[in-house]
Design an enzyme around this catalytic site. Structure first.
Site, PDB file in Angstrom:
ATOM      1  N   ASN A  90       0.806  -1.220   0.000  1.00 21.20           N
ATOM      2  CA  ASN A  90       0.000   0.000   0.000  1.00 21.20           C
ATOM      3  C   ASN A  90       0.844   1.279   0.000  1.00 21.20           C
ATOM      4  OD1 ASN A  90      -2.381   1.796   1.143  1.00 21.20           O
ATOM      5  ND2 ASN A  90      -0.745   1.909   2.679  1.00 21.20           N
ATOM      6  N   TYR A 158       2.453   9.785 -11.174  1.00 21.19           N
ATOM      7  CA  TYR A 158       1.604   8.987 -10.273  1.00 21.19           C
ATOM      8  C   TYR A 158       0.664   8.101 -11.078  1.00 21.19           C
ATOM      9  CZ  TYR A 158      -1.877   8.030  -6.593  1.00 21.19           C
ATOM     10  OH  TYR A 158      -2.750   7.422  -5.708  1.00 21.19           O
TER      11      TYR A 158
HETATM   12  P1  NDP Z   1      -0.648   8.304   3.421  1.00 17.65           P
HETATM   13  O1  NDP Z   1       0.390   9.300   3.034  1.00 17.65           O
HETATM   14  O2  NDP Z   1      -1.369   8.461   4.697  1.00 17.65           O
HETATM   15  O3  NDP Z   1      -0.021   6.863   3.392  1.00 17.65           O
HETATM   16  C1  NDP Z   1       1.092   6.550   2.638  1.00 17.65           C
HETATM   17  C2  NDP Z   1       1.863   5.502   3.427  1.00 17.65           C
HETATM   18  O4  NDP Z   1       2.956   5.075   2.625  1.00 17.65           O
HETATM   19  C3  NDP Z   1       2.405   6.039   4.730  1.00 17.65           C
HETATM   20  O5  NDP Z   1       2.231   5.070   5.737  1.00 17.65           O
HETATM   21  C4  NDP Z   1       3.890   6.231   4.429  1.00 17.65           C
HETATM   22  O6  NDP Z   1       4.619   5.997   5.603  1.00 17.65           O
HETATM   23  C5  NDP Z   1       4.123   5.132   3.418  1.00 17.65           C
HETATM   24  N1  NDP Z   1       5.259   5.373   2.550  1.00 17.65           N
HETATM   25  C6  NDP Z   1       5.443   6.376   1.662  1.00 17.65           C
HETATM   26  N2  NDP Z   1       6.638   6.256   1.066  1.00 17.65           N
HETATM   27  C7  NDP Z   1       7.223   5.142   1.601  1.00 17.65           C
HETATM   28  C8  NDP Z   1       8.453   4.492   1.395  1.00 17.65           C
HETATM   29  N3  NDP Z   1       9.370   4.966   0.539  1.00 17.65           N
HETATM   30  N4  NDP Z   1       8.734   3.387   2.118  1.00 17.65           N
HETATM   31  C9  NDP Z   1       7.833   2.904   3.016  1.00 17.65           C
HETATM   32  N5  NDP Z   1       6.642   3.472   3.236  1.00 17.65           N
HETATM   33  C10 NDP Z   1       6.348   4.586   2.542  1.00 17.65           C
HETATM   34  O7  NDP Z   1      -1.664   8.259   2.184  1.00 17.65           O
HETATM   35  P2  NDP Z   1      -2.909   7.323   1.814  1.00 17.65           P
HETATM   36  O8  NDP Z   1      -3.304   6.480   2.951  1.00 17.65           O
HETATM   37  O9  NDP Z   1      -3.877   8.217   1.183  1.00 17.65           O
HETATM   38  O10 NDP Z   1      -2.292   6.415   0.659  1.00 17.65           O
HETATM   39  C11 NDP Z   1      -2.117   5.007   0.779  1.00 17.65           C
HETATM   40  C12 NDP Z   1      -2.143   4.407  -0.618  1.00 17.65           C
HETATM   41  O11 NDP Z   1      -3.428   4.615  -1.199  1.00 17.65           O
HETATM   42  C13 NDP Z   1      -1.126   5.009  -1.587  1.00 17.65           C
HETATM   43  O12 NDP Z   1      -0.563   4.001  -2.392  1.00 17.65           O
HETATM   44  C14 NDP Z   1      -1.983   5.958  -2.418  1.00 17.65           C
HETATM   45  O13 NDP Z   1      -1.435   6.196  -3.693  1.00 17.65           O
HETATM   46  C15 NDP Z   1      -3.274   5.171  -2.478  1.00 17.65           C
HETATM   47  N6  NDP Z   1      -4.444   5.977  -2.824  1.00 17.65           N
HETATM   48  C16 NDP Z   1      -4.898   6.945  -1.962  1.00 17.65           C
HETATM   49  C17 NDP Z   1      -6.023   7.700  -2.311  1.00 17.65           C
HETATM   50  C18 NDP Z   1      -6.571   8.776  -1.419  1.00 17.65           C
HETATM   51  O14 NDP Z   1      -7.459   9.529  -1.874  1.00 17.65           O
HETATM   52  N7  NDP Z   1      -6.136   8.907  -0.168  1.00 17.65           N
HETATM   53  C19 NDP Z   1      -6.733   7.477  -3.572  1.00 17.65           C
HETATM   54  C20 NDP Z   1      -6.168   6.429  -4.387  1.00 17.65           C
HETATM   55  C21 NDP Z   1      -5.079   5.704  -4.007  1.00 17.65           C
HETATM   56  P3  NDP Z   1       5.987   6.733   6.008  1.00 17.65           P
HETATM   57  O15 NDP Z   1       5.863   8.166   5.592  1.00 17.65           O
HETATM   58  O16 NDP Z   1       6.032   6.528   7.493  1.00 17.65           O
HETATM   59  O17 NDP Z   1       7.062   5.998   5.289  1.00 17.65           O
END
Ligand code: NDP
Length: 257
Positions: A90, A158
């Protein structure tokens, strides 16, 4: 509610947003839950939340763009819990927005691809062998509505990464069909997470107009609504569901007006 008693779930990007909601949902279903992310404080706070639900929890500090981190992540989960039944890949980043394709710089392109696409491939590279050794498992990769249609937000890297993720997941599903390992995608529409709240707060009029166009239900989705689709895909209730994409978007993709 599906019972995941005795099962082990790993959620990358479990420190916030949809990943955190999914981790809590697995914990409520009785699973042992591992989350992986970069932010230690948020990761450890999630461990306490999962444990408060009387579930076992593990936080692994990992950057999913780094192969060695992912190898170590899977090793730590197996060392602690002895198996890996469900993997939710995710972790994702937005990358450049409001940037037309020719203005995207190479670093911006690479940053998105390395997390959203290469990171998921690398995660599966180490998750699948564990599942094959056990005789089965389920993987859910987090795509987006922008995995099936263009983004009008100047968001091409993206969008390309999430399209790629759909192709990667479908191909992987075919590669392992018949082994007991199922691989699917969930594609959320606009979902209320901290990141999304920040974007909406920064550009309220733009997002009001965008939502008006995108959400047939005239609201953002909730993280829990996405988590429900993820855990269903992992559950035995979805035992014949493989190589598909479940869209959780309030009707955005169905709407052609
Ligand atoms: P958040 O930013 O809350 O979650 C993203 C998560 O990814 C965080 O836990 C972050 O943790 C982690 N992350 C980011 N980069 C890395 C990395 N390099 N290594 C490990 N962990 C990483 O956003 P969302 O919950 O909204 O997004 C979650 C997923 O859902 C994503 O893939 C997003 O593209 C997808 N999505 C979201 C939508 C929305 O409207 N919210 C719509 C469509 C898809 P940390 O920073 O601690 O590493």
């Amino acid at each position: 509610m599906h019972s995941f008693s005795g099962k082990v779930a790993l959620i990358t990007g479990g420190s916030s947003g949809i990943g955190a909601a999914t981790a809590l949902r697995f914990a409520r279903g009785g699973a042992k839950v591992a989350i992986a992310a970069r932010r230690v404080e948020q990761g450890e706070a999630m461990v306490r939340k999962i444990e408060a639900l009387r579930a076992e929890a593990l936080f692994v500090k990992a950057d999913v763009s780094q192969r060695a981190d992912i190898e170590e992540m899977v090793e730590q989960v197996v060392a602690r819990f002895g198996r890996l039944d469900y993997a939710v890949n995710n972790a994702g980043v937005s990358g450049p927005v409001m940037t037309p394709v020719a203005d995207v710089d190479e670093a911006g392109w690479d940053a998105v691809m390395n997390v959203n696409l290469k990171g998921v491939w690398l995660s599966m590279k180490y998750e699948i062998p564990v599942m094959l050794r056990q005789g089965g498992g389920a993987i859910v990769n987090m795509s987006s509505i922008y995995g099936s249609k263009p983004s009008e937000l100047g968001h091409a890297p993206y969008c390309a990464s999430k399209h790629g993720l759909v192709g990667l997941s479908k191909s992987a599903a075919i590669d392992y069909a018949g082994t007991g390992v199922r691989i699917n995608c969930v594609s959320p529409g606009y979902t209320r997470t901290e990141v999304m709240e920040g974007a909406v707060g920064a550009m309220p009029e733009f997002f009001a107009a965008t939502l008006q166009r995108h959400s047939a239900m005239k609201r953002l989705g909730n993280m829990e609504e996405v988590a429900e689709a993820v855990v269903w895909l992992c559950s035995d209730a979805a035992s014949f569901v493989n190589g598909t994409v479940i869209t959780v978007d309030g009707g955005s993709m169905a709407r052609a007006y």
